[in-house]
Design a protein around this motif. Structure first.
Motif, PDB file in Angstrom:
ATOM      1  N   MET A   1       0.831  -1.203   0.000  1.00  8.88           N
ATOM      2  CA  MET A   1       0.000   0.000   0.000  1.00  8.88           C
ATOM      3  C   MET A   1       0.866   1.254   0.000  1.00  8.88           C
ATOM      4  SD  MET A   1      -3.112  -1.036   0.007  1.00  8.88           S
ATOM      5  CE  MET A   1      -3.974  -2.583   0.264  1.00  8.88           C
ATOM      6  N   VAL A   2       0.494   2.257  -0.786  1.00 10.07           N
ATOM      7  CA  VAL A   2       1.180   3.548  -0.736  1.00 10.07           C
ATOM      8  C   VAL A   2       0.766   4.295   0.522  1.00 10.07           C
ATOM      9  CG1 VAL A   2       1.441   5.778  -1.885  1.00 10.07           C
ATOM     10  CG2 VAL A   2       1.404   3.680  -3.234  1.00 10.07           C
ATOM     11  N   VAL A   3      -0.547   4.301   0.803  1.00 11.82           N
ATOM     12  CA  VAL A   3      -1.078   4.969   1.993  1.00 11.82           C
ATOM     13  C   VAL A   3      -1.895   3.959   2.799  1.00 11.82           C
ATOM     14  CG1 VAL A   3      -2.561   6.815   2.868  1.00 11.82           C
ATOM     15  CG2 VAL A   3      -1.208   7.188   0.798  1.00 11.82           C
ATOM     16  N   SER A   4      -1.608   3.861   4.086  1.00 14.49           N
ATOM     17  CA  SER A   4      -2.348   2.968   4.958  1.00 14.49           C
ATOM     18  C   SER A   4      -2.744   3.721   6.225  1.00 14.49           C
ATOM     19  CB  SER A   4      -1.498   1.748   5.317  1.00 14.49           C
ATOM     20  OG  SER A   4      -2.210   0.886   6.178  1.00 14.49           O
ATOM     21  N   VAL A   5      -4.041   3.805   6.469  1.00 16.42           N
ATOM     22  CA  VAL A   5      -4.570   4.468   7.663  1.00 16.42           C
ATOM     23  C   VAL A   5      -5.117   3.373   8.578  1.00 16.42           C
ATOM     24  CG1 VAL A   5      -6.280   6.115   8.528  1.00 16.42           C
ATOM     25  CG2 VAL A   5      -5.181   6.506   6.320  1.00 16.42           C
ATOM     26  N   LYS A   6      -4.609   3.321   9.806  1.00 13.05           N
ATOM     27  CA  LYS A   6      -4.956   2.226  10.718  1.00 13.05           C
ATOM     28  C   LYS A   6      -5.546   2.780  12.016  1.00 13.05           C
ATOM     29  CE  LYS A   6      -1.201  -0.697   8.929  1.00 13.05           C
ATOM     30  NZ  LYS A   6       0.022  -1.469   9.289  1.00 13.05           N
ATOM     31  N   ASN A  24      -7.105   2.326   2.903  1.00 10.32           N
ATOM     32  CA  ASN A  24      -5.843   2.207   2.174  1.00 10.32           C
ATOM     33  C   ASN A  24      -5.985   2.830   0.793  1.00 10.32           C
ATOM     34  OD1 ASN A  24      -4.453   0.459   4.167  1.00 10.32           O
ATOM     35  ND2 ASN A  24      -6.005  -1.034   3.563  1.00 10.32           N
ATOM     36  N   ALA A  25      -4.850   3.180   0.223  1.00  8.03           N
ATOM     37  CA  ALA A  25      -4.814   3.652  -1.163  1.00  8.03           C
ATOM     38  C   ALA A  25      -3.563   3.096  -1.826  1.00  8.03           C
ATOM     39  CB  ALA A  25      -4.807   5.177  -1.215  1.00  8.03           C
ATOM     40  N   LYS A  26      -3.741   2.534  -3.009  1.00 11.59           N
ATOM     41  CA  LYS A  26      -2.632   1.917  -3.727  1.00 11.59           C
ATOM     42  C   LYS A  26      -2.090   2.860  -4.811  1.00 11.59           C
ATOM     43  CE  LYS A  26      -4.711  -2.687  -3.304  1.00 11.59           C
ATOM     44  NZ  LYS A  26      -5.293  -3.815  -4.064  1.00 11.59           N
ATOM     45  N   LYS A  27      -0.923   2.525  -5.299  1.00 11.43           N
ATOM     46  CA  LYS A  27      -0.355   3.230  -6.447  1.00 11.43           C
ATOM     47  C   LYS A  27      -1.282   3.046  -7.646  1.00 11.43           C
ATOM     48  CE  LYS A  27       3.884   3.463  -9.212  1.00 11.43           C
ATOM     49  NZ  LYS A  27       5.252   2.891  -9.385  1.00 11.43           N
ATOM     50  N   GLY A  28      -1.541   4.141  -8.359  1.00 14.24           N
ATOM     51  CA  GLY A  28      -2.389   4.066  -9.541  1.00 14.24           C
ATOM     52  C   GLY A  28      -3.871   4.042  -9.252  1.00 14.24           C
ATOM     53  N   GLU A  29      -4.265   4.499  -8.057  1.00 15.11           N
ATOM     54  CA  GLU A  29      -5.677   4.507  -7.684  1.00 15.11           C
ATOM     55  C   GLU A  29      -6.193   5.911  -7.417  1.00 15.11           C
ATOM     56  OE1 GLU A  29      -7.312   0.576  -5.364  1.00 15.11           O
ATOM     57  OE2 GLU A  29      -6.368   2.150  -4.166  1.00 15.11           O
ATOM     58  N   LYS A 153       4.563  20.203  -8.114  1.00 19.91           N
ATOM     59  CA  LYS A 153       5.460  19.600  -7.119  1.00 19.91           C
ATOM     60  C   LYS A 153       5.910  18.207  -7.540  1.00 19.91           C
ATOM     61  CE  LYS A 153       4.237  19.986  -2.714  1.00 19.91           C
ATOM     62  NZ  LYS A 153       3.681  19.623  -1.390  1.00 19.91           N
ATOM     63  N   GLU A 154       5.130  17.564  -8.423  1.00 24.08           N
ATOM     64  CA  GLU A 154       5.393  16.212  -8.925  1.00 24.08           C
ATOM     65  C   GLU A 154       5.514  15.193  -7.793  1.00 24.08           C
ATOM     66  OE1 GLU A 154       7.617  17.086 -13.105  1.00 24.08           O
ATOM     67  OE2 GLU A 154       8.870  17.276 -11.326  1.00 24.08           O
ATOM     68  N   PRO A 155       4.487  15.154  -6.924  1.00 17.18           N
ATOM     69  CA  PRO A 155       4.532  14.217  -5.802  1.00 17.18           C
ATOM     70  C   PRO A 155       3.948  12.858  -6.203  1.00 17.18           C
ATOM     71  CG  PRO A 155       2.557  15.504  -5.648  1.00 17.18           C
ATOM     72  CD  PRO A 155       3.238  15.928  -6.930  1.00 17.18           C
ATOM     73  N   PRO A 156       4.242  11.796  -5.456  1.00 16.86           N
ATOM     74  CA  PRO A 156       3.591  10.514  -5.740  1.00 16.86           C
ATOM     75  C   PRO A 156       2.153  10.446  -5.250  1.00 16.86           C
ATOM     76  CG  PRO A 156       5.161  10.271  -3.930  1.00 16.86           C
ATOM     77  CD  PRO A 156       5.329  11.664  -4.473  1.00 16.86           C
ATOM     78  N   ILE A 157       1.778  11.354  -4.305  1.00 17.18           N
ATOM     79  CA  ILE A 157       0.447  11.298  -3.703  1.00 17.18           C
ATOM     80  C   ILE A 157      -0.209  12.666  -3.775  1.00 17.18           C
ATOM     81  CG2 ILE A 157      -0.851  10.862  -1.574  1.00 17.18           C
ATOM     82  CD1 ILE A 157       1.629   9.115  -0.736  1.00 17.18           C
TER      83      ILE A 157
END
Length: 257
Positions: A1-6, A24-29, A153-157
């Motif tokens: 997972m790129v982002v995981s909130v627990k 959660n959020a994955k790459k390309g979503e 900014k060209e961020p991944p998220i």
């Protein structure tokens, strides 16, 4: 997972706004946060951004707990598009978007910084606004500038809080198309939205929230059903499927809403 909130919980003093949020959020979503006003969508985005610190739970980005990352590291990972932009001094659109490059800037902008700004301007189709003062723009035009600033900014998220607010129908689709193109390029977008039809069309997954809790989490077609819409929004609605497109038609408010 790129982002995981627990199991994230957050309170403003005694007012609890988020209650054991897990998502959660994955790459390309594209993940859309849905729910009525006061559901906690904007607060969750600010926790993901690191602007607010949860009293409970963890937020993991690319395997790192964000509480262990400094502000520059977070700024390079995440771009945030708020609902409105506040301007305290005169700036052109180009200068405003260049501010998005701050995590990468040295004393003076490099050619790569200027090219990143130009790419963002082209993506949003706002070349004709580049040298206008921000004060001269409409609300919809400002919204596009905000998104361009985040893209530069060209961020991944990308975290976006109502990115289609103040936009006409054509511009709403244009902005969501841009977000879709960016995600196809390998980035991740978490978008707070009110428009269920945009979520049905563009989201890979939706997280439906109410009163600070996650009510449903999954693919839009599986989650956005008439009973969920009624229980979350207090609105009777029909969900239709025609020509491969699903859409919501609201009928009336429920009497007990």
């Amino acid at each position: 997972m790129v982002v995981s909130v627990k199991n994230v919980s957050f309170s403003y003093g005694r007012l609890q706004v988020l209650r054991d949020i897990t998502m959660n959020a994955k790459k390309g979503e594209i993940v859309c946060l849905l729910g009525p006003n006061g559901a906690g969508k904007s607060t969750l985005l600010k926790c993901l951004l690191g602007a607010l610190r949860p009293q409970k739970g963890k937020i993991i980005i690319n395997g790192d707990d964000i509480s262990n990352l400094d502000s520059i590291e977070l700024a390079r990972l995440i771009s945030y598009v708020p609902q409105v932009i506040e301007q305290t001094f005169p700036l052109t659109v180009f200068e405003t978007i260049l501010i998005g490059r701050l995590p990468h800037l040295s004393w003076t902008p490099r050619q790569s910084d200027l090219e990143a700004v130009r790419r963002a301007i082209r993506l949003l189709g706002i070349e004709n606004l580049a040298w206008k003062n921000l004060n001269e723009l409409s609300g919809g035009q400002r919204q596009k500038v905000l998104l361009a600033m985040a893209l530069a900014k060209e961020p991944p998220i990308l975290l976006l809080d109502e990115p289609t607010s103040n936009l006409d129908l054509n511009s709403q689709l244009e902005v969501m198309d841009v977000i879709g193109d960016i995600v196809e390029d390998g980035k991740t977008a978490i978008v707070a939205l009110h428009d269920l039809n945009l979520a049905l069309r563009y989201a890979d997954r939706v997280v439906v929230m109410k009163d600070g809790r996650v009510i449903a989490n999954g693919k839009p077609a599986e989650v956005l059903k008439e009973n969920i819409i009624e229980s979350v929004y207090g609105v009777r609605a029909i969900v239709k499927n025609e020509n491969g497109l699903r859409y919501v038609i609201p009928l009336r408010r429920c009497e007990n809403a």
